[in-house]
Design an enzyme around this catalytic site. Structure first.
Site, mmCIF file in Angstrom:
data_model
loop_
_atom_site.group_PDB
_atom_site.id
_atom_site.type_symbol
_atom_site.label_atom_id
_atom_site.label_comp_id
_atom_site.label_asym_id
_atom_site.label_seq_id
_atom_site.Cartn_x
_atom_site.Cartn_y
_atom_site.Cartn_z
ATOM 1 N N GLU A 25 3.407 1.784 11.335
ATOM 2 C CA GLU A 25 2.254 0.905 11.146
ATOM 3 C C GLU A 25 1.481 0.641 12.447
ATOM 4 O OE1 GLU A 25 0.865 -0.472 8.452
ATOM 5 O OE2 GLU A 25 2.268 0.418 7.028
ATOM 6 N N GLY A 41 0.802 -1.222 0.000
ATOM 7 C CA GLY A 41 0.000 0.000 0.000
ATOM 8 C C GLY A 41 0.828 1.262 0.000
ATOM 9 N N THR A 42 0.640 2.077 1.028
ATOM 10 C CA THR A 42 1.266 3.408 1.075
ATOM 11 C C THR A 42 2.769 3.361 1.289
ATOM 12 O OG1 THR A 42 0.752 3.594 3.431
ATOM 13 C CG2 THR A 42 -0.850 4.517 1.858
ATOM 14 N N LEU A 43 3.342 2.185 1.557
ATOM 15 C CA LEU A 43 4.801 2.063 1.677
ATOM 16 C C LEU A 43 5.475 1.752 0.339
ATOM 17 C CD1 LEU A 43 5.097 0.135 5.057
ATOM 18 C CD2 LEU A 43 5.940 2.435 4.587
#
Length: 136
Positions: A79, A9-11
């Site tokens: 996270e 995802g956003t990583l």
């Protein structure tokens, strides 16, 4: 000891949290989960969330990195590992182009964090609605 880390995802490269957590980490390539897993966009920040419920959803596409303990600790903070509903588990992943499967760490959320739900199950995160949060 260095670990394999699968991000979906956003990583990922080109997404909002990559620079905060994985900039400079060793990129190993495009990978996918070996099992079908449910991944969707949810919550007030439109975050990609994957649930540790094998057999539901799709094989999730992502990126594999090699990370050291210091970077992993930073990513765990990013996270929210240690807070209820935020988990890091070991899963099996395989190169998208074919090849040997590997074990990798991956971040999961509990279902109760996925309110409201903004999409159905996805195999690849490309959504741009994520609202980043402030970090240290």
């Amino acid at each position: 000891m260095d670990e394999n880390l699968f991000v979906f995802g956003t990583l990922k490269r080109g997404f909002p949290l990559h620079a905060r957590g994985l900039s400079g980490a060793r990129f190993l390539g495009a990978y996918k989960t070996r099992q079908r897993l449910p991944m969707l966009v949810a919550g007030p920040r439109f975050a990609p969330m994957m649930f540790n419920e094998p057999g539901t959803g799709f094989q999730v596409l992502g990126e594999l990195y090699r990370v050291d303990a210091k970077r992993l600790a930073k990513l765990d903070r990013l996270e929210s590992i240690g807070k209820p509903g935020n988990l890091r588990e070991c899963i099996s992943v395989e190169p998208i182009e074919g090849g040997q499967p590997l074990l990798a760490l991956a971040y999961f959320k509990a279902r109760h964090l996925a309110e409201p739900v903004h999409t159905g199950y996805l195999d690849c995160y490309v959504d741009r609605r994520f609202i980043p949060f402030e970090t240290e």
